[in-house]
Scaffold this motif. Sequence first.
Motif, PDB file in Angstrom:
ATOM      1  N   ASP A  94       0.810  -1.221   0.000  1.00  0.00           N
ATOM      2  CA  ASP A  94       0.000   0.000   0.000  1.00  0.00           C
ATOM      3  C   ASP A  94       0.842   1.269   0.000  1.00  0.00           C
ATOM      4  O   ASP A  94       0.296   2.372   0.122  1.00  0.00           O
ATOM      5  CB  ASP A  94      -0.934   0.002   1.209  1.00  0.00           C
ATOM      6  N   GLY A  95       2.157   1.127  -0.146  1.00  0.00           N
ATOM      7  CA  GLY A  95       3.003   2.311  -0.134  1.00  0.00           C
ATOM      8  C   GLY A  95       3.039   3.011   1.214  1.00  0.00           C
ATOM      9  O   GLY A  95       3.415   4.176   1.295  1.00  0.00           O
ATOM     10  N   GLY A  96       2.645   2.292   2.278  1.00  0.00           N
ATOM     11  CA  GLY A  96       2.652   2.885   3.609  1.00  0.00           C
ATOM     12  C   GLY A  96       1.432   3.706   3.928  1.00  0.00           C
ATOM     13  O   GLY A  96       1.431   4.465   4.898  1.00  0.00           O
ATOM     14  N   VAL A  97       0.357   3.570   3.141  1.00  0.00           N
ATOM     15  CA  VAL A  97      -0.861   4.340   3.377  1.00  0.00           C
ATOM     16  C   VAL A  97      -1.452   4.035   4.753  1.00  0.00           C
ATOM     17  O   VAL A  97      -1.856   4.945   5.496  1.00  0.00           O
ATOM     18  CB  VAL A  97      -1.910   4.052   2.274  1.00  0.00           C
ATOM     19  N   VAL A  98      -1.490   2.743   5.112  1.00  0.00           N
ATOM     20  CA  VAL A  98      -2.008   2.364   6.423  1.00  0.00           C
ATOM     21  C   VAL A  98      -0.951   2.731   7.462  1.00  0.00           C
ATOM     22  O   VAL A  98       0.157   2.214   7.455  1.00  0.00           O
ATOM     23  CB  VAL A  98      -2.332   0.862   6.485  1.00  0.00           C
ATOM     24  N   ASP A  99      -1.303   3.630   8.367  1.00  0.00           N
ATOM     25  CA  ASP A  99      -0.343   4.156   9.342  1.00  0.00           C
ATOM     26  C   ASP A  99      -0.252   3.221  10.543  1.00  0.00           C
ATOM     27  O   ASP A  99      -0.795   3.476  11.613  1.00  0.00           O
ATOM     28  CB  ASP A  99      -0.743   5.561   9.782  1.00  0.00           C
ATOM     29  N   SER A 100       0.453   2.106  10.318  1.00  0.00           N
ATOM     30  CA  SER A 100       0.584   1.089  11.361  1.00  0.00           C
ATOM     31  C   SER A 100       1.941   0.434  11.223  1.00  0.00           C
ATOM     32  O   SER A 100       2.464   0.267  10.124  1.00  0.00           O
ATOM     33  CB  SER A 100      -0.518   0.034  11.196  1.00  0.00           C
ATOM     34  N   ILE A 101       2.531   0.048  12.366  1.00  0.00           N
ATOM     35  CA  ILE A 101       3.829  -0.633  12.317  1.00  0.00           C
ATOM     36  C   ILE A 101       3.677  -2.149  12.340  1.00  0.00           C
ATOM     37  O   ILE A 101       4.665  -2.869  12.303  1.00  0.00           O
ATOM     38  CB  ILE A 101       4.742  -0.186  13.479  1.00  0.00           C
TER      39      ILE A 101
END
Length: 262
Positions: free
Chosen positions: A254-261
């Motif tokens: 997702d290209g880092g869209v979901v802001d979760s580690i």
Amino acid sequence: MQIDFTGRRVLVTGSTAGIGFAAARGFLAAGAAVVINGRSEASVGAALARLGGPNASLAGFAGDLGTEAGCARLTAEHPGFDVVINNIGVYGPQDFFDVPDSEWERYFQTNVMSGVRLARAYAPRMVDQGWGRIVFVSSESAINIPTDMIHYGFTKTSQLAISRGLAKRLAGTGVTVNAVLPGPTLSEGVAELLEGDAGRKGVSVEQAATDFVAAHRSSSILRRAATVDEVANMILYVSSEQASATTGAALRVDGGVVDSIV
């Protein structure tokens, strides 16, 4: 790492364009025998031609896998696969209060029940042979439910529940089940949606996609739309022998869209 699908039979649903087509092309290049799928003979024929034409390693199935009849006809014609990629899907923005019951049902049958039916049909043979891969192509919208596509987001969340539960049901069999979650991806369909905006602004479709990501997926770390091949690469990996210890996972592309580690 050398990913090789020689001797493996692969089904990619919804594969006449976009992510599905890119995945089918990747499986073919890695030695698999591939069956592609689209709703019409025309779309399947055109995709087969782009891939080199029907041959010993490539065939097409024209039919609507969002229906019970379509799935039954497919399983009758092709009784066994080693890898099943459940990619068929419909999407489109529409306000919650304007979506009738019939659209909720269409989205559910196409995006969810197609994968349920095919997994139910093909997993037992995979279990018998001690190896198999089932992949559900979900979306970051499964986690970030879009307010203008709630009906779509719910189907993508459903795919995560099914893939995780089925992975647990098949524990220890050698059959893995995973979900791949693309983010904004510049497929043919998305490009068509952006063409009008790109023309009005006098920019390329690629730039229009980048502008869309900035405006509507501002948490993106990639800062652009992914290509279909970038998403297909994850599908191929998780379907490979090398991914044998990955199951029950929701793998984000997702290209880092979901802001979760996690």
